[in-house]
Design a protein around this motif. Structure first.
Motif, PDB file in Angstrom:
ATOM      1  N   GLU A  33      -8.963  -4.501   2.910  1.00  0.00           N
ATOM      2  CA  GLU A  33      -9.768  -5.650   2.026  1.00  0.00           C
ATOM      3  C   GLU A  33      -9.019  -5.827   0.744  1.00  0.00           C
ATOM      4  OE1 GLU A  33     -12.593  -7.300   2.271  1.00  0.00           O
ATOM      5  OE2 GLU A  33     -13.594  -6.754   3.698  1.00  0.00           O
ATOM      6  N   VAL A  34      -8.333  -4.781   0.128  1.00  0.00           N
ATOM      7  CA  VAL A  34      -7.477  -5.076  -1.040  1.00  0.00           C
ATOM      8  C   VAL A  34      -6.217  -4.663  -0.652  1.00  0.00           C
ATOM      9  CG1 VAL A  34      -6.849  -4.471  -3.316  1.00  0.00           C
ATOM     10  CG2 VAL A  34      -9.299  -4.519  -2.839  1.00  0.00           C
ATOM     11  N   VAL A  35      -5.111  -5.456  -0.768  1.00  0.00           N
ATOM     12  CA  VAL A  35      -3.807  -5.289  -0.481  1.00  0.00           C
ATOM     13  C   VAL A  35      -2.880  -5.016  -1.550  1.00  0.00           C
ATOM     14  CG1 VAL A  35      -1.494  -6.053   0.904  1.00  0.00           C
ATOM     15  CG2 VAL A  35      -3.981  -6.282   1.962  1.00  0.00           C
ATOM     16  N   ASP A  82       0.957  -1.200   0.103  1.00  0.00           N
ATOM     17  CA  ASP A  82      -0.037  -0.132   0.159  1.00  0.00           C
ATOM     18  C   ASP A  82       0.891   1.194  -0.052  1.00  0.00           C
ATOM     19  OD1 ASP A  82      -2.313  -1.684  -0.009  1.00  0.00           O
ATOM     20  OD2 ASP A  82      -2.333  -1.452   2.049  1.00  0.00           O
ATOM     21  N   ASP A  83       1.890   1.347  -0.962  1.00  0.00           N
ATOM     22  CA  ASP A  83       2.848   2.322  -1.132  1.00  0.00           C
ATOM     23  C   ASP A  83       3.445   2.705   0.166  1.00  0.00           C
ATOM     24  OD1 ASP A  83       2.304   2.760  -3.858  1.00  0.00           O
ATOM     25  OD2 ASP A  83       0.234   3.817  -3.197  1.00  0.00           O
ATOM     26  N   ARG A  84       4.004   1.679   1.105  1.00  0.00           N
ATOM     27  CA  ARG A  84       4.799   2.013   2.127  1.00  0.00           C
ATOM     28  C   ARG A  84       5.725   0.833   2.272  1.00  0.00           C
ATOM     29  NH1 ARG A  84       1.110   4.723   7.128  1.00  0.00           N
ATOM     30  NH2 ARG A  84       0.260   6.178   5.965  1.00  0.00           N
ATOM     31  N   PRO A  85       7.021   1.237   2.780  1.00  0.00           N
ATOM     32  CA  PRO A  85       7.991   0.141   3.051  1.00  0.00           C
ATOM     33  C   PRO A  85       7.248  -1.044   3.816  1.00  0.00           C
ATOM     34  CG  PRO A  85       8.990   2.048   3.099  1.00  0.00           C
ATOM     35  CD  PRO A  85       7.528   2.445   3.114  1.00  0.00           C
ATOM     36  N   ALA A  86       7.345  -2.192   3.167  1.00  0.00           N
ATOM     37  CA  ALA A  86       6.879  -3.519   3.864  1.00  0.00           C
ATOM     38  C   ALA A  86       7.854  -3.684   5.187  1.00  0.00           C
ATOM     39  CB  ALA A  86       6.718  -4.562   2.977  1.00  0.00           C
ATOM     40  N   GLU A  87       7.128  -4.360   6.150  1.00  0.00           N
ATOM     41  CA  GLU A  87       7.587  -4.729   7.407  1.00  0.00           C
ATOM     42  C   GLU A  87       8.018  -6.273   7.098  1.00  0.00           C
ATOM     43  OE1 GLU A  87       6.869  -5.980  12.011  1.00  0.00           O
ATOM     44  OE2 GLU A  87       5.474  -4.775  11.059  1.00  0.00           O
ATOM     45  N   VAL A  88       9.476  -6.735   6.989  1.00  0.00           N
ATOM     46  CA  VAL A  88       9.861  -8.087   6.700  1.00  0.00           C
ATOM     47  C   VAL A  88       9.939  -8.742   8.274  1.00  0.00           C
ATOM     48  CG1 VAL A  88      11.846  -9.218   5.913  1.00  0.00           C
ATOM     49  CG2 VAL A  88      11.191  -7.215   4.731  1.00  0.00           C
TER      50      VAL A  88
END
Length: 758
Positions: free
Chosen positions: A733-735, A711-717
C-alpha cells in the motif's frame, strides 16, 4: 486607536505613515451584506475548534500532560502547532470586530496555557514543533541542512514558529492581552540567543527554508519595546536571496514557491518604514507591482501548484487543478494594506478590493463554512472546502483570520479628515472626534452608497470618497445637492464642509462589463463587472472530496478533469463577445446557455471563469490540436496511481520527502531535485493497483551515477531511455522509493516520479 497603533505612531515620524491611519477593528462594525455573512460563518467555525486540542503540541513539547488529543492532519504530520498561532490571531481579531465574550475567554485561556509551557521550558521558548528541543539545539550549534521547505528534515519549523509570533502579537494588538506581550518578548529573546552563534552566511542558509514573515514580527517587537536589538534582528533575518534582486529591480520570481516570498516582502516594507531604507520600500513596491499586475489572474490570486508561473505563460495555471492558493492572497492583502498606508496610493486599494471580493470572500463556503486551499481557473473544475475536525492546512489557518478583519480598510483617517475606501454596509465610530459614519449600501448589486454623519456638535472636516478605477463616472450629492467631482479614477473626491448630524452623502457610480485577458497575452479572458469577476456554474458532476476528509491531500480535488476542449468558448468577431451578454438581475447575465454571476456566489459546483476567444478559423484548428494533446494527457493521468513533482514544496511534503546533501531548482519551466547523498519518497499505492514506477529527469540517468532502492531493496529496472527509467513496483500500500548518489557525485536533476498501472 488601539495600543499597538499608538506606540507605532509615537515611534514613527515618517509623514506618509502619520498622514493615513487605520481605525481599530473595534471602531468599525459590519451591518449586512456578504461580508457580514462571511464573518458570522467564520465565527461559528472558530467556535467549533477545541483550544485544548490546538494547545496539545505545545504541552507535549514542554513535557506537560495534554488536556485533549492534538488534532490530526497537518497538526500531527510535522507542522504541529501552526494552527494554534493562527487561532490566536483569529480570536483576537474576531473579538475586536464583534465583541464576542467567548472569543476573549478562549484567547486569554490559550495565552495563559502558552505562558505555562514557556515557564516549563525555562528559556523563553514555546512551540509545538516535534522534538523541538533537539531540533533547535542543532541549529544553535550550526548544524544546518536546509532546503526550500525542510530544515534538518523538519517541515518548515520557522514558518510554524512565525504563526505563534504573529498570534501573540495580535493577541496584544487587537485584544490588549498583556500576558501575550510578555510571552512574545520572551520568545523573541530566546530566538536572538538561538541565532547569536551563527554567522550571517549560516543565517541565510537557514532562511532558504520557508519562514513566513519572521522579519516582520521582529520589527513589531521593536515597535512594542523600542529596543533596537529586535530591529537589528529583523534586518539580520531578512532573506537576501529574495531582497537583492528586488533591490536591483530584477524579476527572479518565476519558479519560486509563491507564499514563501510574500511575507518576507511585508517584512522588508515594515523595516523600511522604521529605518528610512527607501530602497527596501522600493523593492517591496517592485514586488507588489510584479505580482499584482503580471502574475495575478482576474480574481486577484496568483501561482500554480503553489509556485510562480512564467509571466509569459499561464497555460499551467489553466490546466492544473491546483490553481492560486488562498494564503497568497491573504498575504498580498497585508502587503497592499501596508503600502497603501505608507504611500497613500489608491492603486493598492483597487487591487485590495478586487482580491477581497473575488478571492477571499469566495474562499469560504457561505452556508456550511469551510475554507478553500486551491482555486482552479481550469474550466469545468471545482474547489474543496475544509471541515473543523478533519482539515488543518495552512489555508485553514489563514482562512480563520481572513473573515475576521473585513473592517480594517473600509475607512481610514488622517489627523483631521475621514476617508471612505470601500463600499460595504457598516458603521465607523471615530471616537477621538466623536463622529459616527453609517454606510448603507447593497453594492455590488446596486451602484450606490449612502453615508450618514452623526456628530455631537457641528464639525468641519473633509470626507474623502474613493473614486475607484473601475467606476465610469461618479456622482456625489450632499443632502440631495450635487457636488463638484474633481477627483479621477484611482483617487479620492473630497467633500469639505461643516458637518452636522443627519447630513447625508449619496454616492452613485456607473459600471459595465468588460473582458480581462490573462497577463500572458493569450486568448483566455474573464468577464468582469466593476470589481466583480463573473463565472458560470457548469455542472455538479463528480464533486469528489468537496468537503475534505482528514487525508494528507484532502485539500486537493479528487474528481476527474473535464477536457478543456469541451469548455464554452467565445468564437467569432471579438466586437461581438460582450454583445452576447444579456443582463438579468442581481449581477446575473445570460451567455448563450450559461448564466454568469459573481464568482463569490458560486459554490458546490463546477464552474467556468475564463473563456477562450477565437476567430472561427482559429477555433477549428486549435480544437483539433488541443483534443489530441489532452487525450494523451488524460490517458496518462488515468493510469497514474500517485505522482511526485520533484522540487515542488507541497508534493514533496505530501510524500514524506527525506534527503541529505540535496538541492532543488527550476530550469526550462520545470522543477527538479538532485542529491549528493540520497533522497526518498513514500508513494501511495491505493488498492495496490500500481505496477510500475517511472522516474523522469532533466538530464540523462546514468547507472554509474545513481542507484535506486524500493522498500530498501535494489529496484528491478525494466527499461531505461535516456532521461526516463521504468522500475517494477512492489504490491504494498505504501512504496518507499530511495535514490542514492554513487560516490558522492551529484545525481541527475529528477523532475517527476509516477506510480502507474500500465
Amino acid at each position: 486607536m488601539n495600543v499597538f497603533q499608538i506606540i507605532s505612531f509615537v515611534l514613527l515620524s515618517f509623514p506618509a505613515l502619520a498622514q493615513m491611519q487605520t481605525f481599530s477593528l473595534q471602531e468599525v462594525k459590519l451591518t449586512g451584506g456578504p461580508f457580514k455573512n462571511a464573518q458570522d460563518v467564520d465565527l461559528r467555525y472558530i467556535l467549533a475548534l477545541n483550544p485544548d486540542q490546538l494547545l496539545a503540541p505545545y504541552r507535549i513539547d514542554a513535557g506537560l500532560p495534554i488536556k485533549a488529543p492534538r488534532y490530526g492532519n497537518w497538526e500531527s504530520a510535522g507542522l504541529d502547532g501552526h494552527i494554534g498561532g493562527h487561532y490566536l490571531s483569529a480570536l483576537a481579531m474576531m473579538h475586536a470586530s464583534t465583541g464576542n465574550a467567548e472569543l476573549k475567554n478562549r484567547l486569554d485561556y490559550m495565552v495563559t496555557e502558552l505562558a505555562g509551557c514557556q515557564a516549563k521550558n525555562g528559556n523563553g521558548y514555546v512551540g509545538g514543533i516535534p522534538q523541538g528541543k533537539v531540533f533547535w539545539e542543532r541549529i544553535h550549534k550550526g548544524d544546518i541542512d536546509g532546503s526550500n521547505f525542510g530544515l534538518n528534515n523538519t517541515w518548515v519549523p520557522l514558518y510554524n514558529l512565525h504563526k505563534l509570533f504573529a498570534g501573540l502579537r495580535d493577541a496584544y494588538e487587537y485584544a490588549g492581552n498583556q500576558q501575550a506581550k510578555q510571552v512574545l518578548i520572551g520568545l523573541g529573546d530566546w530566538f536572538i540567543e538561538l541565532i547569536k552563534p551563527l554567522s550571517d552566511e549560516q543565517i541565510q542558509q537557514v532562511l532558504r527554508t520557508e519562514h513566513g514573515g519572521l522579519n516582520e514580527t521582529f520589527a513589531d517587537l521593536y515597535i512594542l519595546t523600542n529596543n533596537k536589538k529586535y530591529l537589528e534582528t529583523a534586518q539580520r533575518i531578512s532573506h537576501r536571496a529574495l531582497l537583492n534582486p528586488l533591490l536591483a529591480k530584477q524579476d527572479k520570481l518565476t519558479g519560486l514557491h509563491a507564499n514563501t516570498q510574500i511575507p518576507k516582502v511585508i517584512g522588508f516594507e515594515k523595516i523600511a518604514t522604521l529605518t528610512g531604507k527607501t530602497d527596501w520600500s522600493e523593492a517591496a513596491q517592485y514586488f507588489w507591482q510584479n505580482v499584482s499586475q503580471t502574475r495575478s489572474v482576474a480574481f486577484g490570486g496568483n501561482s500554480v501548484r503553489e509556485h510562480f508561473n512564467p509571466t509569459t505563460d499561464f497555460s499551467q495555471v489553466l490546466q492544473s487543478n491546483q490553481g492560486p492558493e488562498t494564503c497568497n492572497s491573504f498575504n498580498m492583502l497585508r502587503l497592499s494594506k501596508a503600502l497603501f498606508l505608507d504611500k497613500n496610493a489608491v492603486s493598492y486599494l483597487d487591487f485590495y478590493e478586487r482580491t477581497l471580493y473575488n478571492h477571499i470572500l469566495s474562499s469560504q463556503h457561505p452556508g456550511k463554512g469551510g475554507f478553500v486551499y486551491f482555486t482552479p481557473i481550469r474550466p469545468n473544475h471545482y474547489r474543496v472546502y475544509s471541515q473543523p475536525e478533519t482539515s488543518m492546512w495552512c489555508c485553514v489557518g489563514s482562512g480563520l483570520e481572513n473573515h475576521t478583519k473585513y473592517g480594517e480598510l473600509i475607512y481610514s483617517h488622517s489627523a483631521s479628515d475621514l476617508f471612505v475606501n470601500l463600499f460595504v454596509p457598516s458603521t465607523v465610530d471615530w471616537t477621538a472626534k466623536k463622529i459616527r459614519l453609517t454606510q448603507r449600501t447593497e453594492f455590488p448589486y446596486q451602484n450606490q452608497s449612502e453615508l450618514v454623519v452623526e456628530t455631537t456638535k457641528p464639525q468641519e472636516f473633509a470626507l474623502h470618497i474613493r473614486y475607484p478605477k473601475w467606476a465610469e463616472n461618479l456622482d456625489v450629492r450632499v443632502n440631495g445637492k450635487a457636488q463638484p467631482v474633481d477627483g479621477k479614477p484611482s483617487g479620492y473626491v473630497a467633500v469639505r464642509r461643516k458637518w452636522k448630524s443627519g447630513d447625508t452623502v449619496t454616492v452613485r457610480f456607473k459600471t459595465s462589463t468588460r473582458l480581462e485577458y490573462l497577463p500572458d497575452g493569450s486568448n483566455w479572458a474573464a468577464f468582469v463587472n466593476g470589481p466583480i469577476v463573473l463565472a458560470a456554474k457548469t455542472s455538479t458532476d463528480d464533486l469528489k472530496g468537496l468537503f475534505a476528509d482528514d487525508s494528507r491531500m484532502g485539500h486537493e480535488t479528487k474528481g476527474r478533469l473535464f477536457p478543456i476542449t469541451s469548455a464554452h468558448a467565445l468564437v467569432g468577431d471579438p466586437a461581438t463577445y460582450l454583445n452576447r451578454l444579456k443582463p438579468a438581475e442581481n449581477l446575473r447575465f445570460n451567455l448563450d446557455s450559461l448564466t454568469l454571476q459573481p464568482f463569490f456566489e458560486v459554490h458546490d459546483a463546477r464552474y467556468q471563469m475564463y473563456f477562450q476567444t477565437f476567430s472561427r478559423e482559429a477555433f477549428d484548428e486549435q480544437k483539433a490540436r488541443l483534443k489530441q494533446q489532452e487525450a494523451e494527457a488524460l490517458v496518462l493521468d488515468a493510469s497514474t496511481v500517485d505522482k511526485v513533482n520533484c522540487g515542488e514544496q507541497q508534493p514533496e511534503v505530501d510524500h514524506n520527502y527525506q534527503g541529505e546533501k540535496s538541492d532543488s531548482g527550476y530550469d526550462d519551466e520545470r522543477f527538479w531535485r538532485r542529491t549528493r547523498s540520497f533522497i526518498a519518497y513514500q508513494l501511495q499505492n491505493k488498492n495496490r493497483t500500481g505496477k510500475y514506477i517511472d522516474i523522469r529527469a532533466l538530464d540523462d540517468i546514468k547507472p554509474d551515477q545513481v542507484s535506486v532502492l524500493i522498500d530498501d531493496r535494489p529496484a528491478e529496472v525494466l527499461s531505461a531511455d535516456g532521461k526516463t527509467i521504468r522500475l517494477r513496483a512492489t504490491d504494498k500500500e505504501v512504496v518507499i522509493l530511495k535514490i542514492v548518489a554513487v560516490k558522492g557525485i551529484n545525481t541527475p536533476r529528477f523532475n517527476q516520479i509516477r506510480l502507474l498501472t500500465q
